[in-house]
Design a protein around this motif. Structure first.
Motif, PDB file in Angstrom:
ATOM      1  N   TYR A 162     -26.379  21.309 -21.804  1.00 18.71           N
ATOM      2  CA  TYR A 162     -27.029  20.251 -21.031  1.00 18.71           C
ATOM      3  C   TYR A 162     -26.996  18.952 -21.822  1.00 18.71           C
ATOM      4  O   TYR A 162     -26.757  18.946 -23.033  1.00 18.71           O
ATOM      5  N   VAL A 163     -27.199  17.853 -21.104  1.00 20.46           N
ATOM      6  CA  VAL A 163     -27.022  16.520 -21.682  1.00 20.46           C
ATOM      7  C   VAL A 163     -28.310  15.722 -21.560  1.00 20.46           C
ATOM      8  O   VAL A 163     -28.900  15.617 -20.484  1.00 20.46           O
ATOM      9  N   GLY A 164     -28.738  15.158 -22.680  1.00 17.31           N
ATOM     10  CA  GLY A 164     -29.935  14.333 -22.687  1.00 17.31           C
ATOM     11  C   GLY A 164     -29.625  12.918 -23.135  1.00 17.31           C
ATOM     12  O   GLY A 164     -28.510  12.625 -23.579  1.00 17.31           O
ATOM     13  N   THR A 165     -30.600  12.060 -23.012  1.00  9.28           N
ATOM     14  CA  THR A 165     -30.451  10.664 -23.427  1.00  9.28           C
ATOM     15  C   THR A 165     -31.340  10.415 -24.635  1.00  9.28           C
ATOM     16  O   THR A 165     -32.554  10.595 -24.561  1.00  9.28           O
ATOM     17  N   PRO A 166     -30.765  10.046 -25.761  1.00 11.37           N
ATOM     18  CA  PRO A 166     -31.583   9.789 -26.956  1.00 11.37           C
ATOM     19  C   PRO A 166     -32.498   8.592 -26.753  1.00 11.37           C
ATOM     20  O   PRO A 166     -32.253   7.742 -25.882  1.00 11.37           O
ATOM     21  N   ALA A 167     -33.529   8.514 -27.544  1.00 11.15           N
ATOM     22  CA  ALA A 167     -34.468   7.400 -27.446  1.00 11.15           C
ATOM     23  C   ALA A 167     -33.720   6.078 -27.594  1.00 11.15           C
ATOM     24  O   ALA A 167     -32.962   5.887 -28.536  1.00 11.15           O
ATOM     25  N   GLY A 168     -33.934   5.186 -26.642  1.00 13.38           N
ATOM     26  CA  GLY A 168     -33.273   3.884 -26.676  1.00 13.38           C
ATOM     27  C   GLY A 168     -31.823   3.922 -26.256  1.00 13.38           C
ATOM     28  O   GLY A 168     -31.113   2.911 -26.343  1.00 13.38           O
ATOM     29  N   GLY A 169     -31.356   5.069 -25.790  1.00 10.73           N
ATOM     30  CA  GLY A 169     -29.956   5.216 -25.392  1.00 10.73           C
ATOM     31  C   GLY A 169     -29.643   4.531 -24.071  1.00 10.73           C
ATOM     32  O   GLY A 169     -30.515   4.327 -23.229  1.00 10.73           O
ATOM     33  N   ALA A 170     -28.365   4.169 -23.890  1.00 10.25           N
ATOM     34  CA  ALA A 170     -27.910   3.512 -22.658  1.00 10.25           C
ATOM     35  C   ALA A 170     -27.196   4.502 -21.755  1.00 10.25           C
ATOM     36  O   ALA A 170     -26.687   5.535 -22.211  1.00 10.25           O
ATOM     37  N   THR A 171     -27.159   4.185 -20.458  1.00 14.47           N
ATOM     38  CA  THR A 171     -26.493   5.065 -19.490  1.00 14.47           C
ATOM     39  C   THR A 171     -25.636   4.278 -18.505  1.00 14.47           C
ATOM     40  O   THR A 171     -25.191   4.817 -17.496  1.00 14.47           O
ATOM     41  N   ALA A 177     -23.227  12.796 -13.200  1.00 13.23           N
ATOM     42  CA  ALA A 177     -23.423  14.143 -12.656  1.00 13.23           C
ATOM     43  C   ALA A 177     -23.692  15.147 -13.775  1.00 13.23           C
ATOM     44  O   ALA A 177     -24.535  16.040 -13.637  1.00 13.23           O
ATOM     45  N   LEU A 178     -22.989  14.993 -14.893  1.00 15.80           N
ATOM     46  CA  LEU A 178     -23.185  15.927 -15.996  1.00 15.80           C
ATOM     47  C   LEU A 178     -24.569  15.747 -16.620  1.00 15.80           C
ATOM     48  O   LEU A 178     -25.204  16.715 -17.029  1.00 15.80           O
ATOM     49  N   ARG A 179     -25.050  14.514 -16.650  1.00 16.23           N
ATOM     50  CA  ARG A 179     -26.367  14.255 -17.231  1.00 16.23           C
ATOM     51  C   ARG A 179     -27.496  14.834 -16.367  1.00 16.23           C
ATOM     52  O   ARG A 179     -28.627  15.023 -16.855  1.00 16.23           O
ATOM     53  N   SER A 180     -27.205  15.137 -15.113  1.00 21.55           N
ATOM     54  CA  SER A 180     -28.226  15.762 -14.272  1.00 21.55           C
ATOM     55  C   SER A 180     -28.518  17.193 -14.747  1.00 21.55           C
ATOM     56  O   SER A 180     -29.525  17.787 -14.381  1.00 21.55           O
ATOM     57  N   ARG A 181     -27.610  17.727 -15.564  1.00 23.89           N
ATOM     58  CA  ARG A 181     -27.864  19.025 -16.221  1.00 23.89           C
ATOM     59  C   ARG A 181     -28.684  18.706 -17.469  1.00 23.89           C
ATOM     60  O   ARG A 181     -28.154  18.622 -18.567  1.00 23.89           O
ATOM     61  N   ALA A 182     -29.982  18.515 -17.259  1.00 21.89           N
ATOM     62  CA  ALA A 182     -30.819  17.927 -18.308  1.00 21.89           C
ATOM     63  C   ALA A 182     -31.616  18.914 -19.144  1.00 21.89           C
ATOM     64  O   ALA A 182     -32.251  18.527 -20.125  1.00 21.89           O
ATOM     65  N   ASP A 183     -31.617  20.198 -18.769  1.00 27.06           N
ATOM     66  CA  ASP A 183     -32.360  21.190 -19.550  1.00 27.06           C
ATOM     67  C   ASP A 183     -31.732  22.557 -19.307  1.00 27.06           C
ATOM     68  O   ASP A 183     -30.757  22.693 -18.572  1.00 27.06           O
ATOM     69  N   TYR A 184     -32.322  23.566 -19.924  1.00 23.18           N
ATOM     70  CA  TYR A 184     -31.720  24.898 -19.809  1.00 23.18           C
ATOM     71  C   TYR A 184     -31.707  25.385 -18.359  1.00 23.18           C
ATOM     72  O   TYR A 184     -30.737  25.991 -17.914  1.00 23.18           O
ATOM     73  N   ALA A 185     -32.780  25.124 -17.627  1.00 22.34           N
ATOM     74  CA  ALA A 185     -32.875  25.610 -16.248  1.00 22.34           C
ATOM     75  C   ALA A 185     -31.753  25.065 -15.370  1.00 22.34           C
ATOM     76  O   ALA A 185     -31.241  25.760 -14.496  1.00 22.34           O
ATOM     77  N   THR A 186     -31.380  23.803 -15.593  1.00 18.83           N
ATOM     78  CA  THR A 186     -30.336  23.175 -14.774  1.00 18.83           C
ATOM     79  C   THR A 186     -29.003  23.107 -15.521  1.00 18.83           C
ATOM     80  O   THR A 186     -28.043  22.533 -15.028  1.00 18.83           O
ATOM     81  N   ILE A 195     -25.652  16.151 -26.571  1.00 16.66           N
ATOM     82  CA  ILE A 195     -25.184  17.396 -25.947  1.00 16.66           C
ATOM     83  C   ILE A 195     -25.875  18.561 -26.638  1.00 16.66           C
ATOM     84  O   ILE A 195     -25.827  18.689 -27.864  1.00 16.66           O
ATOM     85  N   THR A 196     -26.511  19.396 -25.845  1.00 15.82           N
ATOM     86  CA  THR A 196     -27.215  20.551 -26.395  1.00 15.82           C
ATOM     87  C   THR A 196     -26.611  21.841 -25.844  1.00 15.82           C
ATOM     88  O   THR A 196     -26.329  21.946 -24.652  1.00 15.82           O
ATOM     89  N   TRP A 197     -26.417  22.793 -26.716  1.00 23.20           N
ATOM     90  CA  TRP A 197     -25.971  24.136 -26.342  1.00 23.20           C
ATOM     91  C   TRP A 197     -27.131  25.074 -26.632  1.00 23.20           C
ATOM     92  O   TRP A 197     -27.645  25.103 -27.750  1.00 23.20           O
ATOM     93  N   GLU A 198     -27.578  25.826 -25.644  1.00 20.62           N
ATOM     94  CA  GLU A 198     -28.746  26.694 -25.850  1.00 20.62           C
ATOM     95  C   GLU A 198     -28.443  28.120 -25.388  1.00 20.62           C
ATOM     96  O   GLU A 198     -27.858  28.329 -24.332  1.00 20.62           O
ATOM     97  N   ALA A 199     -28.855  29.059 -26.211  1.00 18.73           N
ATOM     98  CA  ALA A 199     -28.683  30.480 -25.886  1.00 18.73           C
ATOM     99  C   ALA A 199     -30.052  31.121 -25.635  1.00 18.73           C
ATOM    100  O   ALA A 199     -31.002  30.870 -26.374  1.00 18.73           O
ATOM    101  N   ARG A 200     -30.118  31.933 -24.599  1.00 18.96           N
ATOM    102  CA  ARG A 200     -31.335  32.701 -24.319  1.00 18.96           C
ATOM    103  C   ARG A 200     -30.929  34.127 -23.993  1.00 18.96           C
ATOM    104  O   ARG A 200     -29.926  34.369 -23.313  1.00 18.96           O
TER     105      ARG A 200
END
Length: 217
Positions: free
Chosen positions: A97-106, A164-173, A210-215
């Motif tokens: 999933y993809v996040g926006t760092p503090a102060g980051g631009a989009t 569209a890729l940034r809408s995958r913002a956490d593990y659930a999505t 970009i975060t890669w998470e395993a559960r």
């Protein structure tokens, strides 16, 4: 010598009482052990939780660096590869999933066509270079997790942007990397981008984590 009848009866009674006590004790002892019993055991029971552990071969550095991805013009494209090592001891589902760092631009998001492709699994000692020149091999039938083709392919889905890729913002999505993986699996991924030929893309910028998470599954 004659024994008095009354004295004789006392002697008989005295003899009878101890015998009665003995019989009483005997009956009590016998009733205590009158039940049958049997047991069986299942020894050695133990419980322990499993673990998930995910690492990558780039030591936490950026795949796309601002020093390189700067001054981009329409049609600019680049691919970066990474190896993910799953070292847990239970099967796991891995997502991106993809996040926006503090102060980051989009502002460049909608002008960046993106693709995420999974390659063949490798060993944990395989060298997968960031520029994809070594270590990344597409699967027999290319496995695209995001977009239908590589970003710089003319037939790639132009709607598959960083927005569209940034809408995958956490593990659930998050973007699933496929079926759950077994312990000791090393995956390879290729992430690509293409700058759209759009005049509105001038002086725009995007930052992402970009975060890669395993559960466990």
């Amino acid at each position: 010598m004659r024994v008095s009848p009354r004295r004789g009866r006392r002697s008989v009674l005295a003899a009878v009482v101890p015998v009665g006590l003995v019989l009483s004790v005997a009956l009590t002892w016998s009733s205590t052990y009158a039940a049958f019993s049997a047991t069986t055991q299942n020894p050695g029971n133990s419980w322990q939780t499993g673990s998930v552990r995910l690492t990558d071969n780039d030591s936490g550095t950026a795949l796309f660096e601002s020093a390189t991805e700067t001054g981009l013009t329409p049609g600019a494209a680049r691919s970066r590869c990474i190896r993910l090592d799953y070292a847990g001891d239970v099967a796991a589902d891995i997502r991106m999933y993809v996040g926006t760092p503090a102060g980051g631009a989009t502002t460049l998001d909608r002008f960046l066509v993106m693709s995420v492709e999974r390659g063949q699994n490798v060993s944990a000692t395989t060298s997968v270079l960031p520029d994809c020149s070594t270590g990344f091999t597409p699967t027999a039938s290319p496995t695209f997790l995001f977009n239908t083709r590589q970003a710089n392919d003319g037939l790639a889905d132009q709607a598959a942007t960083l927005t569209a890729l940034r809408s995958r913002a956490d593990y659930a999505t998050g973007l699933s990397l496929g079926p759950s993986v077994a312990p000791g699996t090393s995956l390879t991924l290729r992430i690509s981008y293409l700058v759209k030929d759009d005049n509105d893309a001038q002086r725009t910028r995007s930052d992402a984590t970009i975060t890669w998470e395993a559960r466990n599954t």
